[in-house]
Design an enzyme around this catalytic site. Sequence first.
Site, PDB file in Angstrom:
ATOM      1  N   ASP A   9       0.860  -1.189   0.000  1.00  0.00           N
ATOM      2  CA  ASP A   9       0.000   0.000   0.000  1.00  0.00           C
ATOM      3  C   ASP A   9       0.897   1.239   0.000  1.00  0.00           C
ATOM      4  O   ASP A   9       2.074   1.178   0.344  1.00  0.00           O
ATOM      5  CB  ASP A   9      -0.870  -0.050   1.274  1.00  0.00           C
ATOM      6  CG  ASP A   9      -1.598   1.249   1.536  1.00  0.00           C
ATOM      7  OD1 ASP A   9      -2.395   1.660   0.679  1.00  0.00           O
ATOM      8  OD2 ASP A   9      -1.327   1.868   2.572  1.00  0.00           O
ATOM      9  N   ASP A  11      -0.265   5.175   0.838  1.00  0.00           N
ATOM     10  CA  ASP A  11      -0.509   6.163   1.900  1.00  0.00           C
ATOM     11  C   ASP A  11      -0.693   5.483   3.262  1.00  0.00           C
ATOM     12  O   ASP A  11      -1.530   4.606   3.393  1.00  0.00           O
ATOM     13  CB  ASP A  11      -1.761   6.983   1.564  1.00  0.00           C
ATOM     14  CG  ASP A  11      -1.550   7.796   0.291  1.00  0.00           C
ATOM     15  OD1 ASP A  11      -2.476   7.843  -0.535  1.00  0.00           O
ATOM     16  OD2 ASP A  11      -0.448   8.328   0.108  1.00  0.00           O
ATOM     17  N   LYS A 151      -8.943  -4.436  -3.010  1.00  0.00           N
ATOM     18  CA  LYS A 151      -7.550  -4.763  -3.321  1.00  0.00           C
ATOM     19  C   LYS A 151      -7.331  -6.284  -3.251  1.00  0.00           C
ATOM     20  O   LYS A 151      -6.480  -6.839  -3.948  1.00  0.00           O
ATOM     21  CB  LYS A 151      -6.599  -4.069  -2.328  1.00  0.00           C
ATOM     22  CG  LYS A 151      -6.536  -2.547  -2.491  1.00  0.00           C
ATOM     23  CD  LYS A 151      -5.482  -1.946  -1.571  1.00  0.00           C
ATOM     24  CE  LYS A 151      -5.541  -0.422  -1.538  1.00  0.00           C
ATOM     25  NZ  LYS A 151      -4.515   0.169  -0.635  1.00  0.00           N
ATOM     26  N   ASP A 174      -2.234  -0.438   5.881  1.00  0.00           N
ATOM     27  CA  ASP A 174      -2.491   0.337   7.111  1.00  0.00           C
ATOM     28  C   ASP A 174      -3.960   0.618   7.396  1.00  0.00           C
ATOM     29  O   ASP A 174      -4.306   1.064   8.494  1.00  0.00           O
ATOM     30  CB  ASP A 174      -1.777   1.695   7.021  1.00  0.00           C
ATOM     31  CG  ASP A 174      -2.522   2.629   6.064  1.00  0.00           C
ATOM     32  OD1 ASP A 174      -3.006   3.685   6.526  1.00  0.00           O
ATOM     33  OD2 ASP A 174      -2.661   2.278   4.884  1.00  0.00           O
ATOM     34  N   ASP A 178      -7.389  -1.872   2.955  1.00  0.00           N
ATOM     35  CA  ASP A 178      -6.399  -2.941   2.734  1.00  0.00           C
ATOM     36  C   ASP A 178      -6.871  -4.291   3.269  1.00  0.00           C
ATOM     37  O   ASP A 178      -6.197  -5.312   3.072  1.00  0.00           O
ATOM     38  CB  ASP A 178      -5.065  -2.571   3.412  1.00  0.00           C
ATOM     39  CG  ASP A 178      -4.495  -1.274   2.875  1.00  0.00           C
ATOM     40  OD1 ASP A 178      -3.990  -0.464   3.675  1.00  0.00           O
ATOM     41  OD2 ASP A 178      -4.596  -1.051   1.649  1.00  0.00           O
TER      42      ASP A 178
HETATM   43  O1  LIG Z   1      -5.688   7.449  -1.637  1.00  0.00           O
HETATM   44  C1  LIG Z   1      -6.072   7.104  -0.515  1.00  0.00           C
HETATM   45  O2  LIG Z   1      -7.135   7.423   0.000  1.00  0.00           O
HETATM   46  C2  LIG Z   1      -5.181   6.190   0.293  1.00  0.00           C
HETATM   47  O3  LIG Z   1      -4.420   5.462  -0.549  1.00  0.00           O
HETATM   48  P1  LIG Z   1      -3.693   4.079  -0.110  1.00  0.00           P
HETATM   49  O4  LIG Z   1      -4.608   2.968  -0.549  1.00  0.00           O
HETATM   50  O5  LIG Z   1      -2.395   4.128  -0.881  1.00  0.00           O
HETATM   51  O6  LIG Z   1      -3.498   4.133   1.394  1.00  0.00           O
HETATM   52 MG   LIG Z   2      -3.020   3.195   3.093  1.00  0.00          MG
END
Ligand SMILES: O=C(O)COP(=O)(O)O
Ligand SMILES: [Mg+2]
EC number: 3.1.3.18
Length: 236
Positions: A9, A11, A151, A174, A178
């Site tokens: 992942d 963010d 995902k 996180d 996910d």
């Molecule tokens: O874009 C987002 O809201 C978070 O993205 P991520 O899935 O990379 O944590």
């Molecule tokens: Mg994330």
Amino acid sequence: MRCRILVVDLDGTLTLSRHTYELSTEALLALRRARDAGLRVVLATANGLDFALTIARYLGIRDVVAENGCLVYLDGTTYELCSADMSAVDQIILSTGAVSPSPQNKCRKYDLAYIPLAEDAVERIRVAVGPSFVVESSGYAIHVRPAGVDKGTAVLWLCEKLGVPCFQIASVGDSDVDVGMLKVSWGIAVGNATPAAKSAAKMVVEGPSGIGFKEAVDIILSGGGCTPDDVDSERA
Ligand SMILES: O=C(O)COP(=O)(O)O
Ligand SMILES: [Mg+2]
């Protein structure tokens, strides 16, 4: 090393914390060690595909899952795992007044992103759009996409496409978006992950975000993870 593929992942996992977009240098170095050790690395993010491909380029990653599993870019080809016209539901969502549209939405296709304007934004959107759509917060934005794809769907698709048993795919994440991938692969949650992500994972590391990701890579490179026993890759 038992793991063959690492799905990561962005963010909150490669960043310094779950409250910033700033990348963690420990995570960047760990990414490079993973790739140099022969792991195939896939970026799996809620972000739009164009954005994710750009970030992946600077992370040295070729393959991308974007829009929370709705789009997969593998070996130069884009595959669409979602199919829906989101224009009408976008209007319904905006008419609630509970969110504002992410600037990314003009280049997103199936998973739309919104910035909450009210504490109860997720609930109000869920009521407005009904059960045909999934409404989830990544901690960075509220995401709305057709039900039935996440995902984890994309990871199951990768297992099939690449002919790799899902337990030999490690994933690190996180947040609630996910959960699907953490369940169907050998999932590792970072130390500051949401309760749902932690309970979906096979392992929770100590460190937060990028530090946690580094710890996960250390475990994988030392031969840990990717045991077949507890991966429900036949997700119901
Ligand atoms: O874009 C987002 O809201 C978070 O993205 P991520 O899935 O990379 O944590
Ligand atoms: Mg994330």
